[in-house]
Design a protein around this motif. Structure first.
Motif, PDB file in Angstrom:
ATOM      1  N   VAL A   1       0.727  -1.184   0.053  1.00 65.23           N
ATOM      2  CA  VAL A   1      -0.358  -0.261   0.046  1.00 65.23           C
ATOM      3  C   VAL A   1       0.668   1.025  -0.428  1.00 65.23           C
ATOM      4  CG1 VAL A   1      -1.571   1.658   1.350  1.00 65.23           C
ATOM      5  CG2 VAL A   1      -1.981  -1.225   1.299  1.00 65.23           C
ATOM      6  N   LEU A   2       1.357   1.233   1.001  1.00 69.11           N
ATOM      7  CA  LEU A   2       2.920   2.175   1.036  1.00 69.11           C
ATOM      8  C   LEU A   2       3.312   2.325  -0.912  1.00 69.11           C
ATOM      9  CD1 LEU A   2       3.801   3.986   2.683  1.00 69.11           C
ATOM     10  CD2 LEU A   2       5.726   3.054   3.178  1.00 69.11           C
ATOM     11  N   LEU A   3       3.671   1.375  -1.342  1.00 68.28           N
ATOM     12  CA  LEU A   3       4.630   1.831  -2.453  1.00 68.28           C
ATOM     13  C   LEU A   3       3.496   1.765  -3.525  1.00 68.28           C
ATOM     14  CD1 LEU A   3       6.113  -1.069  -2.956  1.00 68.28           C
ATOM     15  CD2 LEU A   3       7.323   1.008  -2.400  1.00 68.28           C
ATOM     16  N   LEU A   4       1.877   1.620  -3.027  1.00 68.56           N
ATOM     17  CA  LEU A   4       1.352   2.185  -4.189  1.00 68.56           C
ATOM     18  C   LEU A   4       0.417   3.133  -3.728  1.00 68.56           C
ATOM     19  CD1 LEU A   4      -1.247  -0.893  -4.241  1.00 68.56           C
ATOM     20  CD2 LEU A   4       0.797   0.108  -6.423  1.00 68.56           C
ATOM     21  N   ASP A   5       0.948   4.065  -2.273  1.00 69.55           N
ATOM     22  CA  ASP A   5       0.444   5.988  -2.280  1.00 69.55           C
ATOM     23  C   ASP A   5       1.254   6.526  -3.565  1.00 69.55           C
ATOM     24  OD1 ASP A   5      -1.742   5.159  -0.986  1.00 69.55           O
ATOM     25  OD2 ASP A   5      -0.767   4.686   0.554  1.00 69.55           O
ATOM     26  N   LEU A   6       2.940   6.034  -3.504  1.00 74.54           N
ATOM     27  CA  LEU A   6       3.492   6.974  -4.179  1.00 74.54           C
ATOM     28  C   LEU A   6       3.286   7.129  -5.497  1.00 74.54           C
ATOM     29  CD1 LEU A   6       7.230   5.208  -2.413  1.00 74.54           C
ATOM     30  CD2 LEU A   6       5.901   7.378  -1.972  1.00 74.54           C
ATOM     31  N   VAL A   7       2.527   5.497  -6.023  1.00 73.05           N
ATOM     32  CA  VAL A   7       2.049   6.117  -7.717  1.00 73.05           C
ATOM     33  C   VAL A   7       0.466   6.852  -7.430  1.00 73.05           C
ATOM     34  CG1 VAL A   7       1.771   4.932  -9.326  1.00 73.05           C
ATOM     35  CG2 VAL A   7       3.319   3.805  -7.883  1.00 73.05           C
ATOM     36  N   GLY A   8       0.163   6.696  -6.071  1.00 73.39           N
ATOM     37  CA  GLY A   8      -0.853   8.123  -6.707  1.00 73.39           C
ATOM     38  C   GLY A   8      -2.335   6.758  -6.136  1.00 73.39           C
TER      39      GLY A   8
ATOM     40  N   ILE B   1      -4.710   4.614  -2.337  1.00 75.49           N
ATOM     41  CA  ILE B   1      -6.009   4.989  -1.633  1.00 75.49           C
ATOM     42  C   ILE B   1      -7.438   3.921  -2.356  1.00 75.49           C
ATOM     43  CG2 ILE B   1      -6.356   7.276  -2.857  1.00 75.49           C
ATOM     44  CD1 ILE B   1      -7.989   7.942  -0.402  1.00 75.49           C
ATOM     45  N   VAL B   2      -7.071   3.813  -3.659  1.00 79.15           N
ATOM     46  CA  VAL B   2      -7.900   3.406  -3.961  1.00 79.15           C
ATOM     47  C   VAL B   2      -8.114   1.273  -3.407  1.00 79.15           C
ATOM     48  CG1 VAL B   2      -8.600   2.299  -6.138  1.00 79.15           C
ATOM     49  CG2 VAL B   2      -8.463   4.804  -5.135  1.00 79.15           C
ATOM     50  N   VAL B   3      -6.756   1.405  -3.525  1.00 78.11           N
ATOM     51  CA  VAL B   3      -6.078  -0.516  -3.509  1.00 78.11           C
ATOM     52  C   VAL B   3      -6.381  -0.430  -1.884  1.00 78.11           C
ATOM     53  CG1 VAL B   3      -4.563  -2.210  -4.008  1.00 78.11           C
ATOM     54  CG2 VAL B   3      -4.664  -0.182  -5.572  1.00 78.11           C
ATOM     55  N   SER B   4      -6.240  -0.295  -0.777  1.00 80.81           N
ATOM     56  CA  SER B   4      -5.626   0.150   0.152  1.00 80.81           C
ATOM     57  C   SER B   4      -7.314  -0.875   0.452  1.00 80.81           C
ATOM     58  CB  SER B   4      -5.488   0.921   1.304  1.00 80.81           C
ATOM     59  OG  SER B   4      -5.964   0.590   2.578  1.00 80.81           O
TER      60      SER B   4
END
Length: 117
Positions: A64-71, A74-77
């Protein structure tokens, strides 16, 4: 009555059936170990990777942290919350069943003088 040797195919079939029965029993028991709430998705959406860190899901927190960097974190979490709780419950149920059968969950026999069930 003499022992009748069974074929390798019969042995594999018996082991496969025992494994399927064990998995079904673990899935049924896992429902009692499920600690998720009806709002787990909301808390995961609100707090993101912090939610997963607090509950001990470190790999999911990193994802989730890595996907937060991509943006898109918040959708995947929220979609990662329920599978994490289900997997934890299933793991706990399998350990409980292993202990109940007299075997250590890591494969060692708990009571060396007694044959495993």
């Amino acid at each position: 009555m003499p022992d009748v040797p069974i074929s390798a195919q019969d042995r594999r079939l018996r082991l496969r059936r025992e494994a399927e029965a064990s998995r079904a029993e673990a899935r049924a028991l896992a429902e009692s170990f499920d600690d998720s709430t009806g709002l787990s998705w909301f808390w995961a959406l609100l707090f993101g990777s912090l939610y997963y860190i607090v509950h001990g899901f470190y790999a999911r927190a990193l994802v989730v942290l890595l996907l937060d960097l991509v943006g898109i974190g918040i959708v995947v979490s929220p979609f990662l919350a329920y599978p994490a709780w289900r997997k934890r419950a299933l793991d706990r149920a399998e350990v409980m069943l292993s202990i109940d059968r007299g075997r250590h969950p890591m494969g060692r026999v708990l009571y060396p003088g007694r044959a495993p069930a």
